[in-house]
Design a protein around this motif. Structure first.
Motif, PDB file in Angstrom:
ATOM      1  N   LEU A   1     -50.285 -12.262 -23.030  1.00  0.00           N
ATOM      2  CA  LEU A   1     -51.394 -13.152 -23.362  1.00  0.00           C
ATOM      3  C   LEU A   1     -52.739 -12.549 -22.954  1.00  0.00           C
ATOM      4  O   LEU A   1     -52.829 -11.749 -22.020  1.00  0.00           O
TER       5      LEU A   1
ATOM      6  N   LYS B   1     -52.966 -14.790 -28.613  1.00  0.00           N
ATOM      7  CA  LYS B   1     -51.540 -14.934 -28.324  1.00  0.00           C
ATOM      8  C   LYS B   1     -50.796 -13.684 -28.799  1.00  0.00           C
ATOM      9  O   LYS B   1     -49.992 -13.726 -29.732  1.00  0.00           O
TER      10      LYS B   1
ATOM     11  N   TYR C   1     -47.941 -10.744 -28.417  1.00  0.00           N
ATOM     12  CA  TYR C   1     -46.553 -10.979 -28.008  1.00  0.00           C
ATOM     13  C   TYR C   1     -45.707  -9.728 -28.214  1.00  0.00           C
ATOM     14  O   TYR C   1     -46.085  -8.787 -28.931  1.00  0.00           O
TER      15      TYR C   1
ATOM     16  N   THR D   1     -43.891 -13.942 -25.068  1.00  0.00           N
ATOM     17  CA  THR D   1     -45.222 -13.799 -24.470  1.00  0.00           C
ATOM     18  C   THR D   1     -45.174 -13.484 -22.978  1.00  0.00           C
ATOM     19  O   THR D   1     -46.103 -12.855 -22.466  1.00  0.00           O
TER      20      THR D   1
END
Length: 797
Positions: free
Chosen positions: A585, A660, A662, A792
């Protein structure tokens, strides 16, 4: 006897226990100096040009009328002469005429007696007040030189080679006056009402223990200045900050100088806290930083404001358990602004987990909650040993619409609106804040800087509320700093509180300075040890408190592990155990510093030199999938190119910085294997947190073998097509009862997962634990055609 507060505006009189009365004398000296500087300025006064004898109000209004939205407001008397704003502090009238004070006595210098004033009330000069727009030009604001022009008796002058609390109080008084000037430039005639001390401070709720803990942290920073700085160094820091002022430069900062005296505010929260819909520089954290950087610098402290809020994220479990890796390992204040995403406070287990992880952070920061008050706040404060401040922002909203504090823009014509400061235009419509017409049409201010607009929705505050929120929090912090410094002065001069002769206060206070360097050093050392001892007592109080006070069972129903588990292990490990989090993140301290990726790419959200990973879908599916014996390593971190919008704005202006990113594991790529956590992560964040006497030392095999995996957040459950949930776990499809995803830890099959809110605890055939050790090899393969697992964070506890 209580001391009258001697600060610059906007603070009116207040009484406080054991206040040093010498400050009153300092105030007279400082304000006298300020007015002396103002009186020597040319035709340009504090807030604009002085009218000539032949100019009329209409002439001046015409002269400045073309400046439009860049106007603030000054006042003139009936003869067209400018009046100096005072903020109403110490009972002074709101505005005073300019007077020559070079040879005046102290009373005249302070406007306590004013020429040509016939009013019987000394607080109400006989002037007809007229609103007058003047340009917001930095050249029109006074340059407050901390060096006093007023002569101080030789025996009372602070030693120019050392820093004393007397000097710091002088500098703070001047810095507060500068802060007030900035408020006047933004809010004009509404400043005194908006920033009236009593209602502003009523917005912040904290008990006596929290107030003492908050002041204690500030006092330790002030002691660093007293012990290690000089007046010259203070001036240099002020000059450096003034020439490099950037309200958003807190992101990713990790000073190489371990001895730097810093105070770090970190904002954690959802999209509104992140400033979504606005420019990043318009967020309340940026406004707070802009206000506090020069003020803290005047006291030898570098203020760092970090807006690490993330849209759509709840406070726990992921962010709470990744606190140090996301928010950094050096925090003085951390805010909790998750009211919307944590269901308006109806999920208290998240609050309790957040509180526990804040207390377990190596610097034990003060917690500021916004939007919602933590349940059982008094219990957390008393038995949890923490400092908690509740900023009741709803009171700020209510004040804006009560008693006509701010005129309702829906009831004003265009001329009336133009006479209001831009910061207050279109902020109240139909009795509501930033709601209805015409407020909706003027809520945002981004089009001049960026070609794209995004997230400009009703539940996100506009730039005016963001700015006002930042100024309100800055006001509270300044008040706290003032009180902490006065208390520290009394610790150094304990006999001064007994002084009864007001004429002798200043001489006593300065004369009480230790007579030798050794005496001064011993005094500071003793006070520091006393303050640090109290910190240790508070932390031990927390470590010895029972988890039962957090009511974990009832509020964890449906969100916590309910089978194949020993509840005591889960509670102790998750709430207070050692945890090392590898997270993709952003924003995140571990990524900005290059620790998480180990690629050598270090940067901030300003220069974006950190490791981005790869654009999603940019890599081709291999012809031969990787086998378990010869897997792909490490996991592949990806980002969504459409999220990055820095190129759409001019002059380095930015929108949001939260992304976000990942780890993407796709069908057809075969097995991925990586060791978690990396050695670099252990070295940076692997602190022992189990509460023993060695708390804070580096962990060695202290993990209990619990592994949490958190996956990408899907708003309202709407995940992208092909998303594979970890709840679909099972053996490879070529085996009986195969699953869509298979995970192994050190070769041991993961047979199930226990959902823990938005994350998953991995379960093996023997239970939740994979054996206590420092690192684990985690392997994963996606078996669902067209499927992708999006991870994440991986948290080892």
């Amino acid at each position: 006897m209580p001391l009258t507060r001697i600060t610059g505006p906007p603070v009116p009189p207040a009484t406080h226990k054991r206040r040093s009365r010498f400050v009153a004398a300092l105030f007279l000296v400082s304000l006298g100096s300020m007015l002396l500087v103002l009186s020597r300025q040319s035709e340009t006064s504090l807030l604009g040009a002085v009218l000539s004898d032949t100019e009329t109000k209409t002439d001046v209004a015409t002269k400045w009328g073309e400046l439009g939205s860049s106007l603030s407001y000054a006042k003139i008397d009936k003869d067209g002469k400018p009046l100096i704003p005072t903020g109403g502090f110490l009972g002074l009238p709101s505005f005073l005429p300019e007077v020559t004070i070079a040879e005046s006595n102290a009373a005249t210098a302070y406007g306590l007696t004013t020429p040509d004033t016939e009013s019987e009330d000394p607080h109400e000069p006989n002037h007809e007040i007229v609103d007058l727009p003047v340009p917001l030009n930095s050249e029109d604001l006074p340059d407050f030189n901390p060096k006093l022009d007023v002569q101080i008796p030789p025996n009372s002058t602070p030693d120019p080679s050392s820093v004393s609390t007397a000097l710091l109080l002088e500098r703070l008084s001047i810095a507060k006056t500068q802060f007030h000037s900035s408020l006047v430039s933004q809010y004009g005639n509404y400043t005194s009402k908006l920033f009236d001390r009593e209602p502003v401070m009523e917005q912040f709720k904290l008990g006596s223990p929290s107030r003492e803990r908050h002041h204690r942290r500030l006092q330790l920073k002030l002691l660093d200045t007293l012990q290690h700085s000089t007046p010259t160094a203070l001036q240099d820091l002020v000059a450096e900050q003034a020439s490099n002022i950037n309200p958003i430069d807190g992101g990713g900062i990790h000073l190489d100088n371990a001895n730097a005296n810093t105070f770090t505010w970190t904002t954690a929260g959802h999209s509104a806290a992140a400033g979504h819909g606005n420019l990043f520089s318009q967020s309340y954290t940026s406004q707070l930083t802009q206000s506090l950087q020069p003020l803290f610098a005047s006291l030898g402290i570098r203020f760092i404001g970090k807006n690490y809020a993330m849209g759509g994220m709840g406070s726990a479990p992921q962010l709470a358990l990744c606190m140090e890796e996301v928010y950094g390992d050096d925090i003085d204040v951390v805010s909790w602004d998750f009211g919307m995403t944590d269901a308006g406070g109806s999920m208290p287990f998240r609050q309790y987990l957040w509180f526990n992880r804040v207390r377990m952070h190596p610097t034990h920061p003060i917690l500021v909650t916004q939007g919602n008050q933590f349940q059982n706040m008094e219990v957390l404060e008393k038995e949890g040993g923490g400092g908690i401040v509740y900023f009741e922002s709803s009171k700020m909203y209510k004040r804006l619409t009560s008693n006509n504090l701010i005129p309702d823009s829906s009831l004003l014509d265009e001329n009336d609106l133009e006479r209001m400061p831009p910061s207050l235009q279109y902020i109240v419509c139909d009795g509501k804040v930033e709601t209805g017409s015409p407020c909706n049409e003027h809520k945002w201010n981004t089009t001049d800087y960026c070609t794209l607009s995004k997230f400009q929705v009703s539940w996100h505050p506009g730039w005016k509320i963001q700015q006002l929120t930042g100024k309100m929090i800055a006001y509270f912090m300044i008040e706290s700093l003032q009180a902490a410094l006065e208390e520290l002065h009394e610790m150094i001069h304990p006999n001064e509180a007994n002084a009864t002769d007001s004429t002798n206060v200043r001489a006593r206070s300065l004369g009480d300075e230790p007579t030798s360097t050794k005496a001064l050093t011993d005094t500071y050392r003793d006070i520091r040890e006393r303050l640090q001892s109290r910190d240790k007592v508070d932390f031990e109080l927390f470590l010895n408190s029972s988890l039962a006070q957090f009511d974990l069972g009832e509020h964890n129903k449906g969100v916590g592990p309910v089978k194949n588990t020993t509840l005591d292990i889960i509670q102790q490990s998750i709430y207070r155990g050692n945890a090392v989090c590898t997270t993709t993140l952003l924003p995140a301290d571990s990524r900005y510093r290059g620790i998480m990726t180990e690629t050598g790419h270090v940067g901030t959200y300003l220069n974006e030199q950190y490791d981005w990973g790869s654009p999603y879908r940019s890599r081709a599916i291999p012809n031969v999938p990787a086998t378990y014996e010869h897997p792909t390593s490490p996991f592949q971190m990806v980002y969504v190119p459409g999220d990055r919008r820095s190129g759409s704005c001019v002059n380095g202006t930015g929108y949001e910085i939260d992304f976000k990113d990942y780890y993407a594991v796709q069908y057809g790529e075969g097995w991925f294997t990586e060791t978690f956590p990396k050695k670099s992560m252990i070295a940076a964040y692997g602190h022992e947190r189990d509460g023993g006497s060695d708390a804070g030392a580096k962990a060695k095999n202290s993990n209990r073998g619990l592994i949490l995996v958190c996956t990408i957040y899907c708003p309202f459950g709407n995940c992208p097509k092909g998303t594979v949930s970890l709840e679909e776990i099972g053996p490879s499809l070529n085996e009986a009862n195969g699953g869509n995803v298979t995970i192994r830890v050190d070769g041991k099959e993961v047979v199930a997962v226990e959902k823990y809110d938005t994350c998953y605890i991995l379960v093996n055939e023997d239970g939740l634990q994979f054996g206590p050790r420092e690192q684990y090899d985690i392997s994963i393969i996606v078996n669902q055609p067209g499927g992708t697992v999006q991870i994440t964070s991986i948290i080892i506890m």
